[in-house]
Design an enzyme around this catalytic site. Structure first.
Site, PDB file in Angstrom:
ATOM      1  N   LYS A   1      33.779  38.412 -34.630  1.00  0.00           N
ATOM      2  CA  LYS A   1      32.439  37.995 -34.179  1.00  0.00           C
ATOM      3  C   LYS A   1      31.505  39.208 -34.088  1.00  0.00           C
ATOM      4  CE  LYS A   1      31.146  34.436 -32.946  1.00  0.00           C
ATOM      5  NZ  LYS A   1      30.540  33.286 -33.666  1.00  0.00           N
TER       6      LYS A   1
ATOM      7  N   VAL B   1      50.091  29.275 -17.277  1.00  0.00           N
ATOM      8  CA  VAL B   1      49.106  30.265 -16.827  1.00  0.00           C
ATOM      9  C   VAL B   1      49.545  31.640 -17.323  1.00  0.00           C
ATOM     10  CG1 VAL B   1      47.999  31.302 -14.818  1.00  0.00           C
ATOM     11  CG2 VAL B   1      48.670  28.886 -14.783  1.00  0.00           C
ATOM     12  N   TYR B   2      48.652  32.305 -18.076  1.00  0.00           N
ATOM     13  CA  TYR B   2      48.991  33.624 -18.613  1.00  0.00           C
ATOM     14  C   TYR B   2      48.943  34.681 -17.502  1.00  0.00           C
ATOM     15  CZ  TYR B   2      47.737  31.598 -23.221  1.00  0.00           C
ATOM     16  OH  TYR B   2      47.626  30.824 -24.348  1.00  0.00           O
TER      17      TYR B   2
ATOM     18  N   THR C   1      29.214  35.625 -28.850  1.00  0.00           N
ATOM     19  CA  THR C   1      29.996  35.473 -27.624  1.00  0.00           C
ATOM     20  C   THR C   1      29.965  36.756 -26.798  1.00  0.00           C
ATOM     21  OG1 THR C   1      32.312  35.380 -26.878  1.00  0.00           O
ATOM     22  CG2 THR C   1      31.967  36.020 -29.139  1.00  0.00           C
ATOM     23  N   ASP C   2      30.133  36.605 -25.481  1.00  0.00           N
ATOM     24  CA  ASP C   2      30.208  37.801 -24.622  1.00  0.00           C
ATOM     25  C   ASP C   2      31.474  38.615 -24.910  1.00  0.00           C
ATOM     26  OD1 ASP C   2      32.091  36.075 -23.510  1.00  0.00           O
ATOM     27  OD2 ASP C   2      31.341  36.236 -21.451  1.00  0.00           O
ATOM     28  N   GLU C   3      32.438  38.016 -25.629  1.00  0.00           N
ATOM     29  CA  GLU C   3      33.700  38.731 -25.868  1.00  0.00           C
ATOM     30  C   GLU C   3      33.513  39.955 -26.753  1.00  0.00           C
ATOM     31  OE1 GLU C   3      37.135  36.251 -26.441  1.00  0.00           O
ATOM     32  OE2 GLU C   3      36.202  34.582 -25.385  1.00  0.00           O
TER      33      GLU C   3
ATOM     34  N   LEU D   1      35.348  21.051 -41.507  1.00  0.00           N
ATOM     35  CA  LEU D   1      36.340  20.184 -40.840  1.00  0.00           C
ATOM     36  C   LEU D   1      37.721  20.834 -40.864  1.00  0.00           C
ATOM     37  CD1 LEU D   1      35.203  16.612 -42.014  1.00  0.00           C
ATOM     38  CD2 LEU D   1      34.572  17.861 -39.932  1.00  0.00           C
ATOM     39  N   THR D   2      37.807  21.983 -40.221  1.00  0.00           N
ATOM     40  CA  THR D   2      39.112  22.612 -39.990  1.00  0.00           C
ATOM     41  C   THR D   2      39.806  21.787 -38.900  1.00  0.00           C
ATOM     42  OG1 THR D   2      38.311  23.973 -38.163  1.00  0.00           O
ATOM     43  CG2 THR D   2      38.066  24.891 -40.395  1.00  0.00           C
TER      44      THR D   2
ATOM     45  N   SER E   1      37.536  29.997 -33.584  1.00  0.00           N
ATOM     46  CA  SER E   1      37.036  30.322 -32.237  1.00  0.00           C
ATOM     47  C   SER E   1      38.108  30.616 -31.189  1.00  0.00           C
ATOM     48  CB  SER E   1      36.164  29.171 -31.737  1.00  0.00           C
ATOM     49  OG  SER E   1      36.969  28.021 -31.519  1.00  0.00           O
TER      50      SER E   1
ATOM     51  N   ASP F   1      29.897  21.495 -42.249  1.00  0.00           N
ATOM     52  CA  ASP F   1      31.149  21.802 -41.552  1.00  0.00           C
ATOM     53  C   ASP F   1      32.330  21.612 -42.503  1.00  0.00           C
ATOM     54  OD1 ASP F   1      31.917  21.760 -38.202  1.00  0.00           O
ATOM     55  OD2 ASP F   1      33.514  21.488 -39.672  1.00  0.00           O
TER      56      ASP F   1
ATOM     57  N   TYR G   1      39.718  37.907 -32.834  1.00  0.00           N
ATOM     58  CA  TYR G   1      38.584  36.969 -32.766  1.00  0.00           C
ATOM     59  C   TYR G   1      37.292  37.708 -32.447  1.00  0.00           C
ATOM     60  CZ  TYR G   1      35.263  33.847 -30.417  1.00  0.00           C
ATOM     61  OH  TYR G   1      34.118  33.217 -30.005  1.00  0.00           O
TER      62      TYR G   1
HETATM   63  P1  NAD Z   1      35.113  25.104 -32.372  1.00  0.00           P
HETATM   64  O1  NAD Z   1      36.357  25.798 -32.814  1.00  0.00           O
HETATM   65  O2  NAD Z   1      35.207  23.937 -31.445  1.00  0.00           O
HETATM   66  O3  NAD Z   1      34.286  24.605 -33.672  1.00  0.00           O
HETATM   67  C1  NAD Z   1      34.137  25.379 -34.809  1.00  0.00           C
HETATM   68  C2  NAD Z   1      33.582  24.493 -35.921  1.00  0.00           C
HETATM   69  O4  NAD Z   1      33.354  25.305 -37.088  1.00  0.00           O
HETATM   70  C3  NAD Z   1      34.527  23.362 -36.358  1.00  0.00           C
HETATM   71  O5  NAD Z   1      33.831  22.160 -36.502  1.00  0.00           O
HETATM   72  C4  NAD Z   1      35.072  23.851 -37.699  1.00  0.00           C
HETATM   73  O6  NAD Z   1      35.434  22.786 -38.581  1.00  0.00           O
HETATM   74  C5  NAD Z   1      33.886  24.640 -38.223  1.00  0.00           C
HETATM   75  N1  NAD Z   1      34.287  25.660 -39.220  1.00  0.00           N
HETATM   76  C6  NAD Z   1      35.282  26.582 -39.111  1.00  0.00           C
HETATM   77  N2  NAD Z   1      35.350  27.324 -40.236  1.00  0.00           N
HETATM   78  C7  NAD Z   1      34.360  26.886 -41.051  1.00  0.00           C
HETATM   79  C8  NAD Z   1      33.916  27.274 -42.346  1.00  0.00           C
HETATM   80  N3  NAD Z   1      34.503  28.272 -43.022  1.00  0.00           N
HETATM   81  N4  NAD Z   1      32.863  26.613 -42.896  1.00  0.00           N
HETATM   82  C9  NAD Z   1      32.260  25.592 -42.229  1.00  0.00           C
HETATM   83  N5  NAD Z   1      32.657  25.168 -41.013  1.00  0.00           N
HETATM   84  C10 NAD Z   1      33.694  25.814 -40.424  1.00  0.00           C
HETATM   85  O7  NAD Z   1      34.197  26.250 -31.766  1.00  0.00           O
HETATM   86  P2  NAD Z   1      33.166  26.209 -30.522  1.00  0.00           P
HETATM   87  O8  NAD Z   1      33.918  26.471 -29.269  1.00  0.00           O
HETATM   88  O9  NAD Z   1      32.299  25.021 -30.640  1.00  0.00           O
HETATM   89  O10 NAD Z   1      32.307  27.526 -30.828  1.00  0.00           O
HETATM   90  C11 NAD Z   1      31.169  27.466 -31.674  1.00  0.00           C
HETATM   91  C12 NAD Z   1      30.551  28.847 -31.780  1.00  0.00           C
HETATM   92  O11 NAD Z   1      30.182  29.319 -30.480  1.00  0.00           O
HETATM   93  C13 NAD Z   1      31.492  29.897 -32.375  1.00  0.00           C
HETATM   94  O12 NAD Z   1      30.740  30.717 -33.239  1.00  0.00           O
HETATM   95  C14 NAD Z   1      31.986  30.672 -31.163  1.00  0.00           C
HETATM   96  O13 NAD Z   1      32.293  32.004 -31.512  1.00  0.00           O
HETATM   97  C15 NAD Z   1      30.763  30.595 -30.256  1.00  0.00           C
HETATM   98  N6  NAD Z   1      31.038  30.654 -28.804  1.00  0.00           N
HETATM   99  C16 NAD Z   1      31.963  29.820 -28.230  1.00  0.00           C
HETATM  100  C17 NAD Z   1      32.171  29.870 -26.853  1.00  0.00           C
HETATM  101  C18 NAD Z   1      33.142  28.935 -26.172  1.00  0.00           C
HETATM  102  O14 NAD Z   1      33.360  29.060 -24.969  1.00  0.00           O
HETATM  103  N7  NAD Z   1      33.715  27.963 -26.855  1.00  0.00           N
HETATM  104  C19 NAD Z   1      31.451  30.786 -26.062  1.00  0.00           C
HETATM  105  C20 NAD Z   1      30.521  31.627 -26.690  1.00  0.00           C
HETATM  106  C21 NAD Z   1      30.315  31.538 -28.056  1.00  0.00           C
HETATM  107  P1  TYD Z   2      40.391  30.499 -23.444  1.00  0.00           P
HETATM  108  O1  TYD Z   2      39.964  29.105 -23.119  1.00  0.00           O
HETATM  109  O2  TYD Z   2      41.360  30.698 -24.558  1.00  0.00           O
HETATM  110  O3  TYD Z   2      39.070  31.355 -23.656  1.00  0.00           O
HETATM  111  P2  TYD Z   2      38.889  32.962 -23.888  1.00  0.00           P
HETATM  112  O4  TYD Z   2      40.204  33.608 -23.960  1.00  0.00           O
HETATM  113  O5  TYD Z   2      38.161  33.013 -25.186  1.00  0.00           O
HETATM  114  O6  TYD Z   2      38.086  33.430 -22.723  1.00  0.00           O
HETATM  115  O7  TYD Z   2      41.059  31.127 -22.151  1.00  0.00           O
HETATM  116  C1  TYD Z   2      40.341  31.265 -20.939  1.00  0.00           C
HETATM  117  C2  TYD Z   2      41.234  32.009 -19.959  1.00  0.00           C
HETATM  118  O8  TYD Z   2      42.378  31.197 -19.667  1.00  0.00           O
HETATM  119  C3  TYD Z   2      41.780  33.318 -20.508  1.00  0.00           C
HETATM  120  O9  TYD Z   2      41.850  34.269 -19.452  1.00  0.00           O
HETATM  121  C4  TYD Z   2      43.184  32.966 -20.971  1.00  0.00           C
HETATM  122  C5  TYD Z   2      43.602  31.881 -19.981  1.00  0.00           C
HETATM  123  N1  TYD Z   2      44.549  30.872 -20.503  1.00  0.00           N
HETATM  124  C6  TYD Z   2      45.759  30.622 -19.833  1.00  0.00           C
HETATM  125  O10 TYD Z   2      46.063  31.220 -18.784  1.00  0.00           O
HETATM  126  N2  TYD Z   2      46.612  29.687 -20.346  1.00  0.00           N
HETATM  127  C7  TYD Z   2      46.335  29.011 -21.492  1.00  0.00           C
HETATM  128  O11 TYD Z   2      47.179  28.163 -21.945  1.00  0.00           O
HETATM  129  C8  TYD Z   2      45.085  29.263 -22.174  1.00  0.00           C
HETATM  130  C9  TYD Z   2      44.733  28.536 -23.438  1.00  0.00           C
HETATM  131  C10 TYD Z   2      44.229  30.205 -21.635  1.00  0.00           C
END
Ligand code: NAD
Ligand code: TYD
Length: 336
Positions: free
Chosen positions: A154, A206-207, A125-127, A35-36, A85, A33, A150
């Site tokens: 992905k 809320v957006y 991701t489903d996105e 550590l961003t 992410s 990692d 984003y």
């Molecule tokens: P996060 O942002 O919490 O964590 C990302 C991690 O990656 C961090 O520890 C960061 O330091 C590390 N990182 C970033 N750039 C790096 C690099 N260049 N080299 C090494 N490490 C690096 O993200 P998360 O929410 O835990 O998501 C993890 C994965 O799951 C991502 O690939 C994301 O696209 C996917 N995902 C997330 C969600 C969600 O709801 N959070 C849903 C579906 C898929």
């Molecule tokens: P988010 O957690 O950023 O996940 P994603 O956009 O990847 O699905 O946002 C989830 C939903 O919440 C999305 O519709 C955007 C909305 N949202 C707000 O309304 N206000 C906020 O401050 C944030 C961060 C998200």
């Protein structure tokens, strides 16, 4: 089995490291990692002294660093979480997203192929499928239509991974999960942001009209699904992961306020996110039927436990919501 987990100090990655060590007593987990801002070794304090675990500080774009990890720890499989992410940050600037999510994945794929890694799980991701109307759900054959920088980065990574399978027979499997929630999620995301703001009696931004829909899954159910795909997924296939749990954002925000006994007057409608996807929903029939995975959390239980976790771990997120985070928060939300 020796597994290289990238991004293991982030939200899902750290939950996955804990899950794997608990579920497989004879596995070794190496966490690479960078550590961003989103990576936090405090997410792993419970297991940091486990002899089956090692941390390597490094960037997935750094080919020699990745190579060193694979050789030194005799890695058999890679589970690739590392990414930028957050959609809002990708709108503020896409460069790091392309670098880490697209180029970083290509570097990992190249090293993994050269080193004859037996299995590579691309955590997606489903996105990548884009946005849905009021009906229907994403299946694995839904065409990719990413709408944010984003999700575009992905989707690039997914396409590279599938191309490496097609061209070289490289053993890749892709998972595409819906929105996760649970402990250790960085408070820029909807659920922890709203909990932290509500606890501090700050406005909840809320957006738009708050009626965008996401399909929420508890992070531990996601980790169990990745574990199943890592072991028994068919090479070259995509697995959608979701819990049939669609909720409009406002419903979740109101639930958080009720749970914390805070007034709805904290809800503040702000300017919409540009290009905001309206609705995501996952059809997870494939993984349910072929790998027998089902979610174990109901949303009611998962969200209540999650809110309580943030209340009990205020010192964890309070350390994060200062410094760099405040600058980001002001840039995104002030005068919105
Ligand atoms: P996060 O942002 O919490 O964590 C990302 C991690 O990656 C961090 O520890 C960061 O330091 C590390 N990182 C970033 N750039 C790096 C690099 N260049 N080299 C090494 N490490 C690096 O993200 P998360 O929410 O835990 O998501 C993890 C994965 O799951 C991502 O690939 C994301 O696209 C996917 N995902 C997330 C969600 C969600 O709801 N959070 C849903 C579906 C898929
Ligand atoms: P988010 O957690 O950023 O996940 P994603 O956009 O990847 O699905 O946002 C989830 C939903 O919440 C999305 O519709 C955007 C909305 N949202 C707000 O309304 N206000 C906020 O401050 C944030 C961060 C998200």
């Amino acid at each position: 089995m020796n597994i290289l987990v990238t991004g293991g100090a982030g939200f899902i990655g750290s939950n996955f490291v804990r899950h794997m060590l608990a579920a497989h007593s004879d596995y070794r987990i190496i966490n690479l990692d960078k550590l961003t801002y989103a990576g936090n070794l405090e997410n792993l304090t419970e297991i940091e002294k486990d002899p089956r675990y090692a941390f390597e500080h490094g960037d997935i774009c750094d080919r020699s660093r990745v190579q060193m990890c694979v050789v030194r720890y005799e890695i058999d499989a890679i589970v690739h979480f590392a990414a930028e992410s957050h959609v809002d940050r990708s709108i503020m600037g896409a460069a790091e997203f392309v670098r880490t999510n697209a180029v970083g994945t290509q570097v990992l794929l190249d090293v993994a192929r050269e080193m004859k890694i037996r299995r590579f799980v691309q955590v997606s991701t489903d996105e990548v499928y884009g946005s849905l109307g009021t009906e229907g759900a994403f299946t694995e054959t839904t065409p990719l239509h990413p709408n944010s920088p984003y999700s575009a980065s992905k989707a690039s990574a997914d396409m590279l991974a599938l191309a490496y399978h097609h061209t070289f027979g490289f053993p890749v499997v892709i998972t595409r999960c819906s929105n996760n929630y649970g402990p250790y999620q960085f408070p820029e995301k909807l659920i922890p942001l709203m909990i932290a703001n509500a606890l501090a009696d700050k406005p909840l931004p809320v957006y738009g009209d708050g009626m965008n829909v996401r399909d929420w899954l508890h992070v531990s159910d996601h980790c169990r699904a990745i574990d199943r795909v890592l072991h028994d997924g068919t090479i070259g296939e995509v697995y959608n992961i979701g819990g049939n749990n669609e909720k409009p954002n406002l419903e979740i925000i109101r639930l958080i306020l009720r749970h914390l006994n805070k007034p709805e007057s904290l809800i503040t409608f702000v300017k919409d996110r540009p290009g905001h996807d309206r609705r995501y929903a996952i059809d997870a029939t494939h993984i349910r039927k072929t790998l027998g995975w089902t979610p174990s959390y109901t949303f009611e239980r998962g969200i209540a436990e999650t809110i309580d976790w943030y209340v009990e771990h205020a010192e964890w997120w309070k350390r994060i919501v200062s410094g760099e985070y405040m600058k980001y928060y002001r840039a995104l939300y002030e005068n919105r």
